[in-house]
Design a protein around this motif. Structure first.
Motif, PDB file in Angstrom:
ATOM      1  N   PRO A 289      42.886 -18.339 -44.215  1.00 13.82           N
ATOM      2  CA  PRO A 289      42.082 -17.137 -44.460  1.00 13.82           C
ATOM      3  C   PRO A 289      40.597 -17.484 -44.347  1.00 13.82           C
ATOM      4  O   PRO A 289      40.214 -18.636 -44.530  1.00 13.82           O
ATOM      5  CB  PRO A 289      42.456 -16.739 -45.887  1.00 13.82           C
ATOM      6  CG  PRO A 289      43.019 -17.975 -46.514  1.00 13.82           C
ATOM      7  CD  PRO A 289      43.644 -18.757 -45.396  1.00 13.82           C
TER       8      PRO A 289
ATOM      9  N   ARG B 183      48.793 -23.762 -40.046  1.00 12.40           N
ATOM     10  CA  ARG B 183      48.635 -22.305 -40.035  1.00 12.40           C
ATOM     11  C   ARG B 183      47.171 -21.912 -40.106  1.00 12.40           C
ATOM     12  O   ARG B 183      46.341 -22.653 -40.654  1.00 12.40           O
ATOM     13  CB  ARG B 183      49.371 -21.688 -41.235  1.00 12.40           C
ATOM     14  CG  ARG B 183      50.871 -21.871 -41.201  1.00 12.40           C
ATOM     15  CD  ARG B 183      51.513 -21.310 -42.471  1.00 12.40           C
ATOM     16  NE  ARG B 183      52.944 -21.555 -42.500  1.00 12.40           N
ATOM     17  CZ  ARG B 183      53.852 -20.758 -41.931  1.00 12.40           C
ATOM     18  NH1 ARG B 183      53.459 -19.668 -41.312  1.00 12.40           N
ATOM     19  NH2 ARG B 183      55.131 -21.050 -41.982  1.00 12.40           N
ATOM     20  N   ILE B 184      46.861 -20.729 -39.576  1.00  9.87           N
ATOM     21  CA  ILE B 184      45.497 -20.211 -39.640  1.00  9.87           C
ATOM     22  C   ILE B 184      45.128 -19.965 -41.107  1.00  9.87           C
ATOM     23  O   ILE B 184      45.887 -19.371 -41.863  1.00  9.87           O
ATOM     24  CB  ILE B 184      45.385 -18.914 -38.816  1.00  9.87           C
ATOM     25  CG1 ILE B 184      45.559 -19.245 -37.319  1.00  9.87           C
ATOM     26  CG2 ILE B 184      44.058 -18.204 -39.078  1.00  9.87           C
ATOM     27  CD1 ILE B 184      45.686 -18.030 -36.436  1.00  9.87           C
TER      28      ILE B 184
ATOM     29  N   ILE C 144      49.437 -22.279 -48.086  1.00  7.66           N
ATOM     30  CA  ILE C 144      49.887 -20.929 -47.715  1.00  7.66           C
ATOM     31  C   ILE C 144      51.222 -20.645 -48.401  1.00  7.66           C
ATOM     32  O   ILE C 144      52.168 -21.420 -48.268  1.00  7.66           O
ATOM     33  CB  ILE C 144      50.060 -20.814 -46.185  1.00  7.66           C
ATOM     34  CG1 ILE C 144      48.762 -21.206 -45.459  1.00  7.66           C
ATOM     35  CG2 ILE C 144      50.518 -19.406 -45.802  1.00  7.66           C
ATOM     36  CD1 ILE C 144      47.581 -20.301 -45.707  1.00  7.66           C
TER      37      ILE C 144
ATOM     38  N   PHE D  39      50.370 -21.853 -33.565  1.00  9.57           N
ATOM     39  CA  PHE D  39      51.805 -21.624 -33.680  1.00  9.57           C
ATOM     40  C   PHE D  39      52.593 -22.057 -32.452  1.00  9.57           C
ATOM     41  O   PHE D  39      53.818 -22.095 -32.483  1.00  9.57           O
ATOM     42  CB  PHE D  39      52.069 -20.133 -33.947  1.00  9.57           C
ATOM     43  CG  PHE D  39      51.450 -19.661 -35.222  1.00  9.57           C
ATOM     44  CD1 PHE D  39      52.088 -19.872 -36.437  1.00  9.57           C
ATOM     45  CD2 PHE D  39      50.209 -19.040 -35.231  1.00  9.57           C
ATOM     46  CE1 PHE D  39      51.519 -19.449 -37.629  1.00  9.57           C
ATOM     47  CE2 PHE D  39      49.628 -18.622 -36.412  1.00  9.57           C
ATOM     48  CZ  PHE D  39      50.282 -18.831 -37.612  1.00  9.57           C
TER      49      PHE D  39
END
Ligand SMILES: [Zn+2]
Lengths: 395, 137
Positions: free
Chosen positions: B7, B4-5, B131, B78
Motif C-alpha cells: 500500500p 506483493r505490491i 499483507i 505477480f
C-alpha cells in the motif's frame, strides 16, 4: 407497445472500420468519425450544439474536444463512467434535447488500445495510494479476475456451467463472421483461427482466470466511432430513417459487506429505462449488451429482465441469441467485443449496431427489427461499476 | 518471500488498517450511531454517514464467498507467482474483504466457495508491511 413520446433520435452514425490502425491518433478517429456521422445524417459541422465526451483520446473531455473540433457547443457533458459512458451520454442528450437546450448532440470515441499494446484485461493493478487501491493492489486481482469471481458465484448458486456461458461466445462469433469489418479486424490482429467456433472450442481454449477461458474474453483492438442525436424538429430534415430514443436508465453498483455479486447495476437502470419507454423485455428484438466477458452478458440478460435471476443458463441454450433464431433477442449482431472490436470502452458500439439494426443496415439483419436495448457496463462487474440502459425504436 | 505490491501513503482512510497489519491485527470499524459494520476503512459510516466509528480487531476467521485463480498477470509483482487464488472472504464479524488464498498446493483444485479460512500476515520482500492473506482453517 412503446408509449414514450418521440422527442430525440439517432440520425447519424459512423463506426471506424479498422481494428488495427497505427497511422492515426485517437482524436483523429473521433473527429473524422463525427464528420462521417454528420454526413450520414445530412447535417453540417457547425450544426452541432452539444458535445458529450468521456475524456478518451489524447487530451479529450469537453474542454479538450471542443477546440480540437472547432466547435462552440451550448452544452458540454464530460461524463466518464468507463465503457458505458456512451449510454449515459445518450441519456443526457435525450434530457437536454427534451429541455430545449440542444438540437444536435454528438458522441464520439477513439482508442488505440491495440496498436499501443495496452494490456486491458491482464494488466497489473494500478499502483498509488487511494482508499480502494490500497486495499486491492496487494492481491493481484486482474480485471478479468473480477468478472471470474462473479462467474464462480453464479455457478455456485445457480448451477450455471461453462458450456452454457460458451453459447454467448459462439453466437457472437457467428455474427462476426458475417461482418466483413470484424473478419478483416481479426486478420489484422493476427487471430490464429478465424472461423465460427463451437462450445468445445471455447472450453478447450486456455483458462485465463478460473472459470473464464480465453474465448470468453473480449479482444483488445483499436477503433472508435460517432453518434449524432437530434431533436424531432431536426429529424425532419435528415437523410436516413431516425432511430428514436425511448427510455434511459443510469446506475452504479459496488461491493458492500453483503451484496449479491451476481447482480449488476442493471437491476437499477433497466426498470427505469423500460418503464420510461413503456416497453417490456419480451418485446425486444435486438439486445446489444456489453460483452467484455461471457459472464457480463449472462448477468445482464437476467438483470435486464429477459429471464429470472439464475435462469440464464437455460435461457440462452439452443442458439436463442443468434440473429436468425426466431423469438430473439438477437445478441450483439455486429460480433460484439468478443469477436468484432473492443478498444476499451465498447458502449458506443452498442448504440451504433442498435441503430444499424433499426434502420435495416446490419450485416446480420433481423427481419422487421422494431425495438433494441443497449446496455453498457463501465468499471468492473463484481466490484465498482456503472450500468447504462437505452431503449430504442425504429421509425 | 512474496513480493506483493505494498500500500502507498499518505492515504488517510487506510492508514490505520495497515498500521494494524504491522501489529498483526486485522482491523475493521463499527458505527457508534447505527451499529453498522464499515469496511473497507473510511472516516464515515456508509449506512448513516456518522463519523463516530470504533476500530475493532477481527478474529480473522471467515468463509470464501467467491474466488478466481489468476493464470496470467503481466505485472512484475505477480508474473512469477504461477497460478494464484484471489477471493472475497466473508469475515465472521460481518465484513467482506478482498484477499488472496495461500497454503494450498493447487489453488485450481483446493479452493472452494464456502470453505472456512483463517487470516495470516505474510511478510513481503517488497516492503515492511505484511499483507493479510487467508489459508484453509
Ligand atoms: Zn452508521
Amino acid at each position: 407497445m412503446a408509449t414514450q413520446e418521440r422527442a430525440a433520435a439517432i440520425v447519424g452514425i459512423h463506426e471506424w472500420p479498422k481494428r488495427l490502425d497505427p497511422g492515426v491518433s485517437a482524436l483523429q478517429i473521433k473527429a473524422q468519425s463525427i464528420g462521417r456521422a454528420l454526413e450520414d445524417a445530412g447535417l453540417a459541422w457547425k450544426d452541432v450544439d452539444g458535445i458529450y465526451d468521456a475524456g478518451d483520446g489524447e487530451g479529450g473531455g469537453g474542454l479538450g474536444l471542443a477546440p480540437y473540433l472547432g466547435l462552440k457547443p451550448r452544452v458540454i457533458d464530460t461524463t466518464s463512467v468507463g465503457g458505458t459512458s456512451y449510454e449515459f451520454h445518450a441519456a443526457h442528450a435525450m434530457r437536454d434535447i427534451a429541455a430545449g437546450r440542444v438540437n444536435v448532440a454528438v458522441l464520439s470515441y477513439g482508442s488505440k488500445a491495440a496498436s499501443q499494446r495496452i494490456p486491458i484485461g491482464t494488466g497489473g493493478p494500478r499502483s498509488g495510494g487511494t482508499w480502494q487501491t490500497n486495499m486491492e493492489s496487494p492481491y493481484g486481482v486482474t480485471l478479468i479476475a473480477n468478472y471470474a469471481m462473479v462467474a464462480h458465484r453464479h455457478m455456485h448458486e445457480y448451477g450455471t456451467t461453462s458450456e452454457q456461458l460458451a453459447e454467448i461466445s459462439t453466437a457472437t462469433r457467428a455474427h462476426a463472421m458475417r461482418n466483413p469489418d470484424a473478419v478483416q479486424g481479426m486478420k489484422d490482429l493476427s487471430f490464429a483461427d478465424i472461423r465460427e467456433i463451437t462450445v468445445a472450442d471455447v472450453l478447450d481454449s486456455r483458462v485465463i482466470a478460473d472459470p473464464l477461458h480465453l474465448l470468453e474474453c473480449c479482444m483488445v483492438s483499436d477503433g472508435g466511432g460517432a453518434v449524432i442525436i437530434a431533436s424531432k424538429d431536426v429529424v425532419k430534415g435528415t437523410k436516413k430513417k431516425p432511430v428514436w430514443l425511448l427510455g434511459s436508465g443510469e446506475a452504479t453498483a459496488y461491493k458492500t459487506n453483503n451484496n449479491d455479486i451476481t447482480s449488476s447495476a442493471a437491476v437499477q437502470s433497466a426498470p427505469q429505462a423500460f418503464g420510461q419507454a413503456g416497453v417490456t423485455p419480451a418485446e425486444i428484438d435486438i439486445a446489444m449488451i456489453y460483452d467484455s466477458f461471457t459472464i457480463t452478458v449472462a448477468v445482464m440478460l437476467e438483470d435486464l429482465g429477459f429471464c429470472k435471476k439464475g435462469e440464464v443458463g437455460d435461457y440462452i441454450s439452443g442458439g436463442r441469441l443468434r440473429w436468425d433464431t426466431p423469438g430473439g433477442p438477437a445478441l450483439n449482431t455486429d460480433g460484439g467485443g468478443l469477436s468484432s472490436n473492443h478498444p476499451g470502452m465498447r458502449g458506443i458500439f452498442l448504440l451504433l449496431e442498435s441503430a444499424r439494426q433499426l434502420r435495416g443496415e446490419s450485416t446480420s439483419q433481423v427481419a422487421g427489427a422494431k425495438l433494441a436495448v443497449a446496455h453498457g457496463n463501465g468499471g468492473l462487474l463484481g466490484a465498482t461499476h456503472a450500468g447504462g440502459t437505452i431503449i430504442m425504436a425504429a421509425d | 518471500m512474496p513480493n506483493r505490491i505494498q500500500p502507498a501513503f499518505p492515504e488517510h482512510d487506510t492508514q490505520a488498517f495497515w498500521d494494524g497489519a504491522k501489529a498483526g491485527e486485522l482491523r475493521y470499524q463499527t458505527c457508534d450511531a447505527c451499529s453498522g459494520v464499515v469496511f473497507t476503512p473510511r472516516s464515515h459510516c456508509t449506512e448513516c454517514g456518522s463519523t463516530k466509528l470504533t476500530t475493532r480487531v477481527s478474529k480473522g476467521a471467515g468463509t470464501v464467498y467467491t474466488y478466481s485463480v489468476v493464470r496470467q498477470n503481466r505485472s512484475p509483482a505477480f508474473a512469477d507467482l504461477g497460478a494464484y487464488a484471489v477471493a472475497y472472504i466473508d469475515l465472521d464479524e460481518g465484513f467482506r474483504m478482498l484477499s488472496g488464498i495461500t497454503g494450498v498446493s493447487d489453488p485450481t483444485k483446493e479452493v472452494k466457495i464456502g470453505m472456512r479460512v483463517q487470516v495470516e500476515f505474510e511478510p513481503q520482500d517488497s516492503g515492511d508491511i505484511p499483507i493479510p492473506v487467508f489459508r484453509p482453517a
